[in-house]
Design a protein around this motif. Sequence first.
Motif, short mmCIF file in Angstrom:
data_model
loop_
_atom_site.label_atom_id
_atom_site.label_comp_id
_atom_site.label_asym_id
_atom_site.label_seq_id
_atom_site.Cartn_x
_atom_site.Cartn_y
_atom_site.Cartn_z
N TYR A 85 -4.76 -10.78 -2.76
CA TYR A 85 -4.58 -10.52 -1.33
C TYR A 85 -3.44 -9.52 -1.18
CZ TYR A 85 -7.46 -14.66 -0.53
OH TYR A 85 -8.49 -15.56 -0.51
N CYS A 86 -3.70 -8.39 -0.54
CA CYS A 86 -2.68 -7.34 -0.37
C CYS A 86 -2.26 -7.23 1.10
CB CYS A 86 -3.22 -6.00 -0.86
SG CYS A 86 -3.41 -5.94 -2.64
N PHE A 87 -0.96 -7.11 1.33
CA PHE A 87 -0.41 -7.08 2.67
C PHE A 87 0.51 -5.87 2.85
CE2 PHE A 87 -1.33 -11.43 1.55
CZ PHE A 87 -1.90 -11.96 2.69
N ALA A 88 0.32 -5.15 3.95
CA ALA A 88 1.27 -4.10 4.33
C ALA A 88 2.32 -4.76 5.23
CB ALA A 88 0.55 -2.99 5.08
N ASN A 89 3.57 -4.71 4.82
CA ASN A 89 4.62 -5.35 5.60
C ASN A 89 5.02 -4.45 6.78
OD1 ASN A 89 6.51 -7.18 6.40
ND2 ASN A 89 7.80 -7.00 4.61
N LYS A 90 5.91 -3.51 6.56
CA LYS A 90 6.29 -2.59 7.62
C LYS A 90 5.64 -1.23 7.42
CE LYS A 90 10.38 -1.00 10.16
NZ LYS A 90 11.86 -0.96 10.18
N TYR A 91 5.66 -0.76 6.16
CA TYR A 91 5.07 0.55 5.84
C TYR A 91 4.15 0.45 4.63
CZ TYR A 91 9.13 2.24 8.52
OH TYR A 91 10.08 2.46 9.48
N ALA A 92 3.07 1.22 4.67
CA ALA A 92 2.23 1.45 3.49
C ALA A 92 1.79 2.90 3.59
CB ALA A 92 1.04 0.51 3.47
N LEU A 93 2.72 3.80 3.28
CA LEU A 93 2.50 5.23 3.51
C LEU A 93 2.44 6.01 2.20
CD1 LEU A 93 4.99 5.74 6.49
CD2 LEU A 93 2.53 5.34 6.61
N GLY A 94 1.83 7.17 2.27
CA GLY A 94 1.73 8.03 1.10
C GLY A 94 0.85 7.40 0.03
N HIS A 95 1.17 7.70 -1.22
CA HIS A 95 0.38 7.17 -2.32
C HIS A 95 0.58 5.67 -2.51
CE1 HIS A 95 -0.59 11.14 -4.56
NE2 HIS A 95 -1.63 10.69 -3.89
N SER A 96 1.58 5.08 -1.86
CA SER A 96 1.75 3.62 -1.97
C SER A 96 0.55 2.88 -1.37
CB SER A 96 3.04 3.18 -1.29
OG SER A 96 2.96 3.32 0.12
N TYR A 97 -0.16 3.55 -0.42
CA TYR A 97 -1.35 2.90 0.14
C TYR A 97 -2.40 2.63 -0.93
CZ TYR A 97 -5.68 1.90 2.45
OH TYR A 97 -6.85 1.29 2.78
N SER A 112 2.53 -2.64 11.57
CA SER A 112 2.63 -1.88 10.32
C SER A 112 2.18 -0.44 10.50
CB SER A 112 1.75 -2.54 9.24
OG SER A 112 2.14 -3.85 8.98
N LEU A 113 2.79 0.46 9.75
CA LEU A 113 2.36 1.86 9.73
C LEU A 113 1.61 2.09 8.41
CD1 LEU A 113 5.50 3.71 11.12
CD2 LEU A 113 3.39 3.19 12.32
N VAL A 114 0.35 2.47 8.52
CA VAL A 114 -0.51 2.60 7.35
C VAL A 114 -1.14 3.99 7.33
CG1 VAL A 114 -2.49 1.62 6.12
CG2 VAL A 114 -1.02 0.13 7.48
N GLY A 115 -1.22 4.58 6.14
CA GLY A 115 -1.87 5.89 6.01
C GLY A 115 -0.94 6.92 5.42
N GLN A 206 -3.75 -2.31 14.24
CA GLN A 206 -5.08 -2.47 14.85
C GLN A 206 -5.94 -1.23 14.61
OE1 GLN A 206 -6.50 -5.20 16.37
NE2 GLN A 206 -8.34 -3.93 16.39
N LYS A 207 -5.36 -0.06 14.76
CA LYS A 207 -6.10 1.18 14.55
C LYS A 207 -6.47 1.34 13.07
CE LYS A 207 -7.86 4.89 16.39
NZ LYS A 207 -8.92 4.83 17.38
N ALA A 208 -5.57 0.92 12.18
CA ALA A 208 -5.84 0.99 10.74
C ALA A 208 -7.05 0.12 10.38
CB ALA A 208 -4.62 0.54 9.94
N LYS A 209 -7.21 -0.98 11.09
CA LYS A 209 -8.38 -1.85 10.86
C LYS A 209 -9.66 -1.14 11.31
CE LYS A 209 -10.37 -6.30 12.14
NZ LYS A 209 -10.25 -7.50 13.00
N GLU A 210 -9.61 -0.49 12.47
CA GLU A 210 -10.78 0.24 12.97
C GLU A 210 -11.16 1.38 12.02
OE1 GLU A 210 -10.17 1.62 16.96
OE2 GLU A 210 -9.33 -0.31 17.61
N VAL A 211 -10.15 2.04 11.47
CA VAL A 211 -10.39 3.16 10.56
C VAL A 211 -11.01 2.69 9.25
CG1 VAL A 211 -9.20 4.92 9.20
CG2 VAL A 211 -8.59 4.60 11.59
N GLY A 212 -10.66 1.47 8.84
CA GLY A 212 -11.17 0.94 7.57
C GLY A 212 -10.15 0.89 6.47
N LEU A 213 -8.87 1.14 6.82
CA LEU A 213 -7.81 1.08 5.82
C LEU A 213 -7.44 -0.35 5.47
CD1 LEU A 213 -5.46 3.92 7.09
CD2 LEU A 213 -7.06 4.04 5.20
#
Length: 296
Positions: A85-97, A112-115, A206-213
């Motif tokens: 199970y993987c969780f983005a805490n505050k940030y999951a940006l750049g290649h860390s995603y 969270s900020l993802v992407g 929420q938007k990251a979920k819609e995008v599929g990330l």
Amino acid sequence: MALRSLLGKVYKKVLRPTIPIIKVNGYIETSNVARIAESMKIINPLRANAVALVLDSAVGGTPTQIQILAEKIRMMCEEDHLKLYCFANKYALGHSYLLLSIGDKVYADHHSLVGGFGDPQGYMNFHNTAKQVKLQIIELRSRENTLEEHSSPWKDPKDVNYDFLKRMNQERNSRALELLEHYRPNKFDQNRYAKEIEEGHVWTGQKAKEVGLVDELGSYEAILYKQFPGAILQDLTKKSEYERYWELFRRFVKIATLRGLPLIIALLLLKSLVKWSLILYVYFKAKESKPEKALQ
């Protein structure tokens, strides 16, 4: 396999099951990967119900080290038949995603900020500064057309081959996108956000979920306690009380080797005293908690 499964069930009946938590923070590089890989050795697959990865990285890291860490975690989970199970805490940006995407289930918090997928590169140039202070720079290389030559901070900006640097960066990003599609197949195919993902756009939960990330939203504590009631969340990056005392004792031993044998003997006695104090402390704490559980 049947015997292993049976032993696992017996183990979890006797002791409470655990969810080992691998926390990855900040810039991901060789030292971080080595430390995390070392902490993963204490995972007991017979007692673990699953593995959780909690990511908080706004700066990403080196693509090679991120891929090495992703493969280590994924391989361990597959060998021990544990869900990840993987969780983005505050940030999951750049290649860390890319590290976040290896999970069987991927979560993010609402804030969270993802992407920001990719590996932006910055190059500093000191040519004009060196010219102003009348500093002469002599660079000797055995070969031409190397990365060091193209990215030298002392070259005249007019002579820098920016196309070469851009091409190198694009190749790395293309490889990372291939790995992303491998870990999350069919998530971005025919997706209207595919172009934005490639361009490095950033989205909130929420938007990251819609995008599929990500698959779902929620914090790692809430999700894991709901999925595995009664399990202990085992933070692999947090040192136990005994480990802290042991580290302190090793420092004393280093000093003792400089001072002589009497101090070494005294430290050995101190170690025994600390060890038995901790054992008695844990025993009495466990004894005190039993009446409280009975009252509940």
